[in-house]
Scaffold this motif. Structure first.
Motif, mmCIF file in Angstrom:
data_model
loop_
_atom_site.group_PDB
_atom_site.id
_atom_site.type_symbol
_atom_site.label_atom_id
_atom_site.label_comp_id
_atom_site.label_asym_id
_atom_site.label_seq_id
_atom_site.Cartn_x
_atom_site.Cartn_y
_atom_site.Cartn_z
ATOM 1 N N ARG A 253 97.590 55.365 -7.232
ATOM 2 C CA ARG A 253 96.538 54.823 -5.506
ATOM 3 C C ARG A 253 95.447 53.751 -6.545
ATOM 4 O O ARG A 253 95.534 54.039 -7.840
ATOM 5 N N ARG A 254 95.176 53.232 -5.411
ATOM 6 C CA ARG A 254 93.560 51.816 -6.353
ATOM 7 C C ARG A 254 92.471 52.463 -5.260
ATOM 8 O O ARG A 254 92.762 52.513 -4.132
ATOM 9 N N TRP A 255 91.092 52.656 -6.389
ATOM 10 C CA TRP A 255 90.496 52.619 -4.794
ATOM 11 C C TRP A 255 89.860 50.705 -4.547
ATOM 12 O O TRP A 255 90.638 50.133 -5.269
ATOM 13 N N GLN A 256 89.341 50.836 -3.301
ATOM 14 C CA GLN A 256 89.437 49.137 -2.527
ATOM 15 C C GLN A 256 88.423 48.580 -3.815
ATOM 16 O O GLN A 256 87.494 49.841 -4.399
ATOM 17 N N ARG A 257 87.861 47.261 -3.731
ATOM 18 C CA ARG A 257 87.003 46.783 -4.771
ATOM 19 C C ARG A 257 85.826 47.244 -4.912
ATOM 20 O O ARG A 257 85.680 46.867 -3.360
ATOM 21 N N LEU A 258 85.133 46.055 -5.402
ATOM 22 C CA LEU A 258 83.472 46.648 -4.569
ATOM 23 C C LEU A 258 83.126 45.444 -4.529
ATOM 24 O O LEU A 258 81.806 45.230 -4.633
ATOM 25 N N ASP A 259 83.695 44.576 -4.669
ATOM 26 C CA ASP A 259 82.965 43.010 -4.469
ATOM 27 C C ASP A 259 83.454 42.145 -2.766
ATOM 28 O O ASP A 259 84.575 42.833 -2.308
#
Ligand code: BG6
Length: 478
Positions: free
Chosen positions: A472-478
Motif C-alpha cells: 500500500r501507499r500513503w496518500q500524497r501530501l499535496d
C-alpha cells in the motif's frame, strides 16, 4: 442556538491560550450576538492587574489575533465592557473571597470556569473553588490538554476533577472535535443511507488518517520535547478522528450515546506492536536546525513524527488496517481522513487499472471538504476509455464566509450551553492513554533511536516501508 446569560471565569486569563484562542473566540461569538445582555467574563490569574489593565491586554490580543476587517471599534468596546479581572493565587486564599463575591453579585443563570492553567495548578485551583463555594449545580468546568501524560496521571487528573465536579459538569476539550468537517463526518455517516452498507471490512480496504504540519517545534521545543507527536497529537486528535470513522451509529446525537460508541472503538483497538510503528525526528535544513537543535536535550529520543498501523478488532472492521501518521516540518499542512475501498471483484474494462480503488477523502484542513474519487467514461468518441474524476464538495464554496466558525468558538459556546457531545468523557481519555502507553513503553524499552526525515518531505523512509510491506501507499501530501 441561544444560550442563557452566563458568567465565565477564565483562570490563566493572561496566558497564551487565552490571548490566542479563548478571548478572540469569545469576542467573535459576542459579536455574533450570542452573549445575552448582562453576561460577564471574568479574567483571573496571578498577575496583579486591575480591570482596565486586563481590558487593555485583551484589546491587544484582539488586535493581534482577529483581522481588523472583521469588526468595528464599537464591537470591541462592547466586548471589553463585559470584562473584569480578579487577581488570585492558586496556592493561597488571596483573591478567592473577592472572586466569590464578584460572582455572587448579580449572578447569571450559567456559571462556567475555563481552567486554562498548567496541570500543576489544577488541583489547588479546584480545591479553592470548592472551599470558596464557587461551584453551583449550574456550573461547568472546561479543561484542556494535556489531560495527563499517561494513564496514571490522567486517572489522577480525573479524580481531582471529579472530587469537585460531577462528570456531567466537566468539559474536556479536544479542539479537533470542534472542527466543522469533523461534525460533517458524523452527518455524512449518519444522515445518509448510501455509505453505511459500504462502511465496513467487506468494502473498505484500509483507512488512512493524516495530520501533517509544516511548522517545526522551534520556539516551543521545551514543552514539545516532554510530549512528542504521540502524546501531543495521536493520543487525542488522531484517536478522536479514528473513533468517529470507526464507531457504530449512536442511538441519539447526544453526549453519552456518542461517547459510549467512541469508547467501544478504543476498547476494540488491538495493542500495537512496536514493529507497526515508526517514530522519527526531522533533520536540519538549509534554513533551520534539526529537531535536536530545537530542543534542550541533544540526546532526546522524543519523536516529531509518528506513523502507526493498527486495527479495530470488531465485526465491522476486522482485517482493515487503520494507518495513522502525524508530524511536524512536513511538506504541507494537511489533515485528512481517507477511506480506500476494495477493487471491483471482476473488471469488465481492459482500461480499468488492476489496482484501481475508489477513495473517499474527508479533508479537515486546509480546504475543508469531502471528495469521492470514482471512475467514469471519458467523454467523447474515443471508445470505452475510463478516467478518474473527483466528486467534490468543497465547504468554501457552499458555506458563506460569515457563518464559518472556529473550533474554539463552537466548543466554548457548547460548554456554556451545556452540551457535552463534542467533549471527551473521562473514561475515553483514560482508555486512549492505555493504548498509547503500551506503544510508548515499548519505545522506551527499545535500544533503537528515532529515525530521521528531511524537513519539507512527506516523512521518513520507514513510514513508506510500513505501507509498502502491505503493498500500500500513503496518500500524497499535496
Ligand atoms: C495542538 C498541538 O493540540 O494541535 C499542536 O499541541 C498542534 O502541536 C495543533 O500544532 C494542531 O492544531 P490545528 O488545529 O492547527 O491542526
Amino acid at each position: 442556538i441561544p444560550v442563557d446569560p452566563f458568567d465565565l471565569v477564565i483562570f490563566g486569563a493572561t496566558g497564551d491560550l487565552a490571548r490566542r484562542k479563548i478571548l478572540p473566540a469569545l469576542f467573535r461569538r459576542v459579536m455574533a450576538g450570542q452573549a445575552p445582555n448582562g453576561s460577564r467574563i471574568i479574567g483571573a490569574s496571578r498577575s496583579d492587574l486591575d480591570n482596565a489593565a486586563f481590558q487593555k491586554l485583551t484589546k491587544e490580543a484582539i488586535h493581534e489575533f482577529v483581522p481588523k476587517s472583521d469588526y468595528k471599534s464599537a464591537d470591541l468596546d462592547g466586548f471589553l465592557a463585559m470584562l473584569s479581572y480578579q487577581t488570585i493565587d492558586a496556592f493561597s486564599d488571596a483573591g478567592w473571597g473577592e472572586l466569590a463575591s464578584a460572582l455572587q453579585k448579580g449572578a447569571n443563570p450559567v456559571r462556567a470556569f475555563y481552567l486554562s492553567v498548567s496541570p500543576s495548578l489544577i488541583t489547588s485551583t479546584t480545591q479553592h473553588m470548592k472551599a470558596f463555594d464557587l461551584i453551583t449545580p449550574e456550573t461547568r468546568v472546561v479543561v484542556e490538554k494535556p489531560l495527563g501524560t499517561d494513564l496514571a496521571s490522567a486517572k489522577a487528573l480525573n479524580e481531582t476533577l471529579r472530587d469537585a465536579f460531577d462528570e456531567s459538569q466537566i468539559y474536556r476539550i479536544d479542539h479537533y472535535l470542534g472542527k466543522e468537517t469533523v461534525q460533517n463526518l458524523m452527518a455524512l455517516r449518519f444522515a445518509n443511507i448510501f455509505l453505511e452498507p459500504l462502511w465496513n471490512a467487506k468494502y473498505v480496504d484500509h483507512v488512512q488518517i493524516t495530520v501533517a504540519e509544516s511548522v517545526t517545534v522551534e520556539g516551543r521545543g521545551e514543552y514539545y520535547d516532554t510530549s512528542g507527536a504521540m502524546r501531543d497529537m495521536i493520543q487525542n486528535h488522531l484517536m478522536q478522528l479514528l473513533c468517529l470513522v470507526a464507531m457504530e451509529p449512536p442511538a441519539h446525537f447526544e453526549a453519552d450515546s456518542v461517547r459510549n460508541e467512541k469508547l467501544k472503538v478504543i476498547h476494540a483497538l488491538s495493542p500495537v506492536d512496536i514493529r507497526d510503528t515508526v517514530r522519527a525526528q526531522y533533520r536540519a535544513s538549509d534554513k533551520t536546525g534539526s529537531y535536536l537543535d530545537h530542543v534542550n536535550d541533544p540526546h532526546s529520543r522524543t519523536e516529531s513524527y509518528v506513523a502507526i498501523k493498527t486495527e479495530v478488532s470488531n465485526w465491522r472492521w476486522a482485517g482493515v488496517p487503520f494507518y495513522l501518521r502525524t508530524g511536524k516540518a512536513l511538506k504541507k499542512r494537511v489533515s485528512e481522513i481517507t477511506l480506500i475501498f476494495k477493487q471491483v471483484p471482476h473488471s469488465i474494462f481492459p482500461d480499468l487499472a488492476d489496482d484501481y480503488q475508489n477513495k473517499l477523502v474527508i479533508r479537515l484542513q486546509p480546504e475543508e471538504g469531502i471528495t469521492l474519487h470514482m471512475t467514469v467514461k471519458e467523454p467523447g468518441p474515443g471508445g470505452m476509455r475510463l478516467t478518474e474524476v473527483p466528486l467534490d464538495m468543497s465547504f468554501a464554496e457552499i458555506i458563506p464566509d460569515n457563518v464559518a466558525i472556529d473550533a474554539y468558538e463552537r466548543l466554548i459556546m457548547d460548554a456554556i450551553r451545556g452540551n457535552q457531545t463534542l467533549f471527551m468523557r473521562g473514561d475515553e481519555v483514560e482508555a486512549a492513554w492505555g493504548w498509547t502507553d503500551h506503544i510508548i513503553e515499548q519505545w522506551n524499552a527499545s535500544s533503537s533511536k528515532p529515525v530521521t526525515y528531511d524537513q519539507g518531505s512527506t516523512g521518513p523512509e520507514d513510514a513508506i516501508a510500513l505501507m509498502a510491506r502491505d503493498n500500500r501507499r500513503w496518500q500524497r501530501l499535496d
